[in-house]
Design an enzyme around this catalytic site. Sequence first.
Site, mmCIF file in Angstrom:
data_model
loop_
_atom_site.group_PDB
_atom_site.id
_atom_site.type_symbol
_atom_site.label_atom_id
_atom_site.label_comp_id
_atom_site.label_asym_id
_atom_site.label_seq_id
_atom_site.Cartn_x
_atom_site.Cartn_y
_atom_site.Cartn_z
ATOM 1 C CE LYS A 294 52.361 142.051 -34.755
ATOM 2 N NZ LYS A 294 51.027 141.866 -35.352
ATOM 3 N NE ARG A 368 49.327 143.409 -45.930
ATOM 4 C CZ ARG A 368 48.065 143.372 -45.524
ATOM 5 N NH1 ARG A 368 47.113 144.004 -46.197
ATOM 6 N NH2 ARG A 368 47.722 142.682 -44.459
HETATM 7 N N1 BES Z 1 52.724 138.885 -38.576
HETATM 8 C C1 BES Z 1 51.426 139.411 -38.509
HETATM 9 C C2 BES Z 1 50.335 138.364 -38.664
HETATM 10 C C3 BES Z 1 50.262 137.353 -37.548
HETATM 11 C C4 BES Z 1 49.490 137.593 -36.445
HETATM 12 C C5 BES Z 1 50.935 136.156 -37.666
HETATM 13 C C6 BES Z 1 49.418 136.664 -35.435
HETATM 14 C C7 BES Z 1 50.845 135.211 -36.658
HETATM 15 C C8 BES Z 1 50.100 135.474 -35.538
HETATM 16 C C9 BES Z 1 51.225 140.461 -39.599
HETATM 17 O O1 BES Z 1 52.356 141.165 -39.955
HETATM 18 C C10 BES Z 1 50.248 141.440 -39.085
HETATM 19 O O2 BES Z 1 50.570 142.113 -38.152
HETATM 20 N N2 BES Z 1 49.079 141.491 -39.694
HETATM 21 C C11 BES Z 1 48.062 142.384 -39.296
HETATM 22 C C12 BES Z 1 47.568 143.049 -40.545
HETATM 23 C C13 BES Z 1 46.689 144.227 -40.298
HETATM 24 C C14 BES Z 1 47.463 145.362 -39.673
HETATM 25 C C15 BES Z 1 46.104 144.635 -41.621
HETATM 26 C C16 BES Z 1 46.968 141.576 -38.621
HETATM 27 O O3 BES Z 1 46.715 140.434 -39.034
HETATM 28 O O4 BES Z 1 46.403 142.058 -37.656
HETATM 29 MN MN MN Z 2 52.682 142.840 -38.718
#
Ligand code: BES
Ligand code: MN
Length: 516
Positions: A294, A368
């Site tokens: 990230k 997931r």
């Molecule tokens: N934990 C994150 C989602 C999240 C983002 C929760 C911001 C709270 C605040 C999740 O694991 C994630 O990174 N999701 C990605 C999915 C994508 C790579 C398909 C997302 O939402 O960008």
């Molecule tokens: Mn994630």
Amino acid sequence: MSQQLDVEFVSLSDDLEPTAVVIGAEAKDALALSDTADAFNSKSSNAISRAARAADFTGKAKSWIELLAPSKLKCQRLIVVGAGPADNAKTTDWVLLGGAIAGRVTARKTKSASVVADVVETGGKKAEDIAADLALGLQLRCYSFEKYKTDAGPKSKKESGNAKDSKTAKALERIVIHCDNPKKTAKAYEDRRAIANGVTLARDLVNEPANTLGPVEFANIAKDLEKSGLEVEILDDEALEELGMGALLSVGLGSAKPSRVAVMQWNGAKSKRTKPIAFVGKGVVFDTGGISIKPAAGMEGMKGDMGGAACVTGLMRTLAERKANVNAVGLIGLVENMPDGKATRPGDIVTSMSKQTIEVLNTDAEGRLVLADVLWYTQQRFKPKLVIDLATLTGAIMIALGKDFAGLFANDDRLASNLLDASKKTDEKLWRMPLDASFDKMIKGSTGDIKNLGGRWGGACTAAAFIKRFIDDTPWAHIDLAGTAMDASSTDINRSWGSGWGVRLLDRFVADHHEK
Ligand code: BES
Ligand code: MN
Ligand code: ZN
């Protein structure tokens, strides 16, 4: 657990604390006082009604006036808070009003305060339930995560105005609720206390950073809930390997911290054999994104990526402490998502416990993978009546619904409608989102059965479609609480970063739909 407010219930005639709150209802644009408040008013030569008139105060919900040193009353400060037209107030309205009262009182930096809850039976609610609801609201609003605030360091720290870093010097510690029947009210408060304890635990878990709350530490906290009467088992990495949880384990490979699954059981129904209802939580103690790392900005917030697991843990505590008449299981998948030489790579194919293979196209879509295995295991082992999973799963749900709604996906209309009903009653907002074959297409794998990425559109919906692949015929609901579990909007009953969202909602859902 964080320090909680002491709540005491005494009779209406007991002496007031130096700061006291009375509640006034609104009746046709005028302030209506209870008998007790009316007595204060007469005793102090109508100080309350004169002040109300001078300030155009009519008792609108959450409006307030403050009287200093009212003559002939024993308190130094009398705060009158409006309850609005009280006849159609619901449970949550009283809880929220309790929170608003706590907000007014804490603004005054007093250690203890009286709240005169001389309320009459209204809207089909008993007086003791109303007073206990107010107390719950006060309790929830007064939460703050102070564990890491110290008075340490050079003296100059205080002199230079940095003293506010240290523990809040004069936080409210004690609330005395003056009510018609203190015994009955204290009894009614027991269930609310269990709710407050569950919410507090969930908030603490979300607020705790990942250097002190790894999968093992989280599992230990779950294990400790045996004290509250839960049966708790911890599955370690070897056990998870043996069960074939290749999807869940693939997420933790880059972490120095081993993964865990905690299984919490509450058997409160008359028969131990009644099939349980099941709750499953995503517990990513920290989500760096893994190799698909990230961006740096805001990454610290990913200590809260276990908000689903925190909610399930808090809920299980509440159910046990209020001895809910239900069989319930709570399972949480605890992992840390880190980049490392051993970490899962984009393109890797992993085998889930269900034997379906998953192409990991993005290691940041890890939640997931955790849910896939824990959900499969839950259904295999417990054959539950229904299963509800909670996960801070996607950023996309916040794009769709903002920060005040969690997304609800369900394969069963009755389950969805029961959850929406509990949502209305607790003001923890849910909005139903679609499950549809069109999303299933988007996650079809090319070299494996499915891929963990759905493409640019409908990110929250393709995530739900992915999870659905691990649900058999069980009625199932998936709640994406990425927007509400952490960094949530402040409300009358929450000022904490970790909100504890969902404990009140699910407790209501259990009480109203599964304890009959
Ligand atoms: N934990 C994150 C989602 C999240 C983002 C929760 C911001 C709270 C605040 C999740 O694991 C994630 O990174 N999701 C990605 C999915 C994508 C790579 C398909 C997302 O939402 O960008
Ligand atoms: Mn994630
Ligand atoms: Zn995540």
